[in-house]
Design an enzyme around this catalytic site. Sequence first.
Site, PDB file in Angstrom:
ATOM      1  N   SER A 167       4.332 -15.504 -48.592  1.00 27.95           N
ATOM      2  CA  SER A 167       5.692 -15.979 -48.315  1.00 27.95           C
ATOM      3  C   SER A 167       6.071 -15.694 -46.872  1.00 27.95           C
ATOM      4  CB  SER A 167       6.690 -15.301 -49.249  1.00 27.95           C
ATOM      5  OG  SER A 167       7.140 -14.067 -48.722  1.00 27.95           O
ATOM      6  N   ASP A 168       7.012 -16.472 -46.364  1.00 30.22           N
ATOM      7  CA  ASP A 168       7.593 -16.151 -45.068  1.00 30.22           C
ATOM      8  C   ASP A 168       8.572 -14.992 -45.249  1.00 30.22           C
ATOM      9  OD1 ASP A 168       8.118 -16.246 -42.371  1.00 30.22           O
ATOM     10  OD2 ASP A 168       8.444 -18.411 -42.341  1.00 30.22           O
ATOM     11  N   ALA A 169       8.869 -14.310 -44.153  1.00 28.20           N
ATOM     12  CA  ALA A 169       9.650 -13.071 -44.225  1.00 28.20           C
ATOM     13  C   ALA A 169      11.050 -13.333 -44.761  1.00 28.20           C
ATOM     14  CB  ALA A 169       9.726 -12.419 -42.848  1.00 28.20           C
ATOM     15  N   ALA A 196      11.991 -14.898 -47.298  1.00 29.61           N
ATOM     16  CA  ALA A 196      12.183 -16.135 -48.042  1.00 29.61           C
ATOM     17  C   ALA A 196      12.328 -15.936 -49.542  1.00 29.61           C
ATOM     18  CB  ALA A 196      11.048 -17.111 -47.743  1.00 29.61           C
ATOM     19  N   HIS A 215       9.040 -22.416 -51.335  1.00 29.72           N
ATOM     20  CA  HIS A 215       8.435 -21.269 -52.010  1.00 29.72           C
ATOM     21  C   HIS A 215       8.312 -21.454 -53.519  1.00 29.72           C
ATOM     22  CE1 HIS A 215       8.879 -19.432 -48.099  1.00 29.72           C
ATOM     23  NE2 HIS A 215       8.121 -18.442 -48.505  1.00 29.72           N
TER      24      HIS A 215
END
Length: 946
Positions: A242-244, A246, A221
């Site tokens: 973004s991923d959850a 992260a 990230h």
Amino acid sequence: MTAQTPPALPFRDTDLPFAKRIDDLLSRLTLEEKTGFLHQFAPAVERLGVAAFRTGQEALHGVAWMGPATVFPQAVGLGATWNQELVRRVGEAVSRETRAMRARDERVGLNVWSPTVNLLRHPLWGRNEEGYSEDPRLTSAIATAYTHGLRGDHPVYWRTAPVLKHWLAHNNETDRDTSSSSVRPRVLHEYDLRAFRETVEAGAVAGVMPAYNLVNGRPNHVSPYLREQLRTWTEQDLLVCSDAGAPSNLVDSEHYFDTHEEATAAALRAGVDSFTDHGTDGSTIVGRVRGALERGLLTEADIDAAVRRQLSVRFRLGEFDPGADPYSGEQAFDTPEHRALAREAAEQAIVLLKNDALLPLAPDSRVAVVGLLADECKLDWYSGSLIHRSTPLEGLHERFGADRVEFAEGVDRVLLKTSSGAFLHVPAAPDAPGTARGAEGALDPALLAGRTDLPPLTARAAGTELALADWGEGVLTLRAPDGRYLSVAEDGYVRASADQPGGWIVQETFRLEPHGDGHLLRHVGTGRHVQVAADGVKVAEEDPEVFELVVVERGQDAVTRAAARADVVVVVAGNDPHINGRETEDRTTLRLPAQQERLLRTARAANPNTVLVLVSAYPYAVDPADLPAMLWTAHGGQAAGTALARVLAGDVSPAGRLPQTWYADDAGLPDLLDYDVIGARQTYLYFEGTPLFPFGHGRSYASFSYGEVTARVADARVRVGFAVTNTGDRTADEVPQLYTRAVNPSVPRPRRELLAHRRVTLAPGETAELSFVVPLSAFAFWDVAAGRWRVEPGAYELLAGASSEDVRARTTVTLEGEPAVPRPVLERGLDAADFDEQSGTEIVDRTRTAGDAVTPVADGEGELLFRSCDFGAGAGEVTVEVSGGGTVELVLDAGPPLAALTPEVPTSGPYDYTTLRASFAAVEGVHDVRLRLRGPLRLARAGFSG
């Protein structure tokens, strides 16, 4: 005087280009409004008539998490079709259903987080079901087709906006948010980046999602590759979501930054445009952004860049042009065409692994279908709810007739007897007696897990017979006679309330633990034991019940009876996508669960005409020696059973091909966290052992011959042609595959590497003349000495065949290329990560924002090898940039150490570098350089001078 209609604001003007409209809208937003846009759930700006917007809608193989939808085969199954046109049509159907569902429910998003292009490097990865292939070119081809279908074919507007997952080098669930993938430059460019790059360059991708893991010591990230690689591949604005959770991981689990303000600012500056964190509540992210602004860690220009990329996607989706959006009236949902496509995809995904003339089955065959998956149509975490369903049993009933098909699930039927002499009893479900399915096979919403209104289990003199299925590693499910699985709700009571195991934390799995003369029953989801109390059966921390397991009928006995009465036995084995291998959980072995191995042996002993059908999200290691026929398919969605029956019956000739290597046993696997596919000889590209089944493998009911391969090099391309003829007696598909191999490479190159493929349908006796145009760049490798791609001059074999190992014809071409030159170390020095070979080291982050360094694994001892280093007329001094403490030792060729460099005092931190110098006896000419590293240090680079 007539009132004049005020002119529309410029961002509403469809005659203006999107860029000018975005500029106008951006200029009208306040800083507070723009900051709010940075969260996944961007609020509306009512004063401008701008609606709320949500990034993210799961659509991996159908619209997920939003209720009933057409469910196609899992992604790995779509990869097994090797058919881009089919996958494009699947993507189009999914995008049409997304639009149709959006018209009814505004929660359905048009920014779809799909497809997953992570390469299936390691078959024990828990999310193997989500990827397409271990090969970057096949992955990219399938992903490009799917994104084109999701995007739509309008020149301006997009039906949905696909985001690729998960950037980058992500192949493990074990410690997935804290583990670092050590990826050297060759692997980075030739393998992990390639699948993303070729898909992005194809022009139908709206963005990417970074993965949870770190790459070379730096969280994805805050990856500089987002700027240095991704955004250079296209002139189009790409949205990075973004991923959850992260963004919070940067501080909470990874401890990469000290404060969330620093972390948020770093992610935003690196290129993250939308933060998926804290669910629907954007206040935490907004607060962090404000804090970063106040501390000078961010500027408004940084926020504008992110919001601009978001708005670019929203304009392309037609949000601001409802009258012009060609997709706004989409109503295609669960159409006959989509149902037919689901069946076609399921048929094309089936791979015939072995066939000793047992298949196809004779029309009058009496069939025993047995196994834990014989009457199941399994969903996974990214499935929609089934509107239609078809299990193998149902498909065989439909095709051969119910009177000719016998079923034996093969699970033990048991009673659980308590210490008081009573038995566990399952009360009837008042709203769904006797069945766990609704009309047309749809899941009955009354039987979803988590319900608390159903009565819990009790203990009675007359107990309920339960089906006990062992999914491996001691993980069990227990099912009532009416099909309901035992599940634990939030209140802790055990109820029969689930149609299938599922959920982020599965509440339907248990373990039997020996205890005295009986067993304790531990619930896996909570970790608590089952207790029998006056108010019902529940899980609790204390007073666990000791059960006696009373076996009413052994599953193997039922299989033996059914197999003995049949002409042929179809054993359906495999996995439940929510158990022992899924998101958050890697597998531990390639072996089938022991219970399923026993059932297979039992069936084979009772009837030699046994077909093994593996329905699974990943490969297994199963010895096929005494099996006359063996097939594999991923969980095939709503039409899985019908498709399987049609293939078994010969209505369809199977032509799926394996999208990854099937290893013979666990000993052939590298470490799960070893991402160096070159050094560890991973995937079909480098694996030197004998696979159980090779990449690209798949048999047919027809036979095919291959003609001579012709090749011509011109205009920076290689034009390759060969003929394929159906020499069988039935119409069938074949998947001709074209590979290459560098004959005498100067560096380790793939044993063979896929260049192109095509799936073709041929009638008996029909010939297809195939031609492929391959750019010379497809023969290049990443030259670490030069820091760029290079085609090496020399001979390259071109191999045509039916798999990576089944080569039917070949020829050789000679490419001029660009000769290698020694590394000019006096001018350029040596970046530590640009080694040719290494042992005992890993790549880490040179700084938090950019660059790589190398360190010994676990502060031990490692070595870096740099080949063909040119010292010119002579050099006698070496400098190294290091942090930490330890020693760097310089060795030329195989000689003795020339210099050892150790800081007098270790530096204060991993990013605090110092330059060390040492003299040595002058050397000249070309030598191999070895740098030996000892202790807790990071080496960034080495330099040489006279």
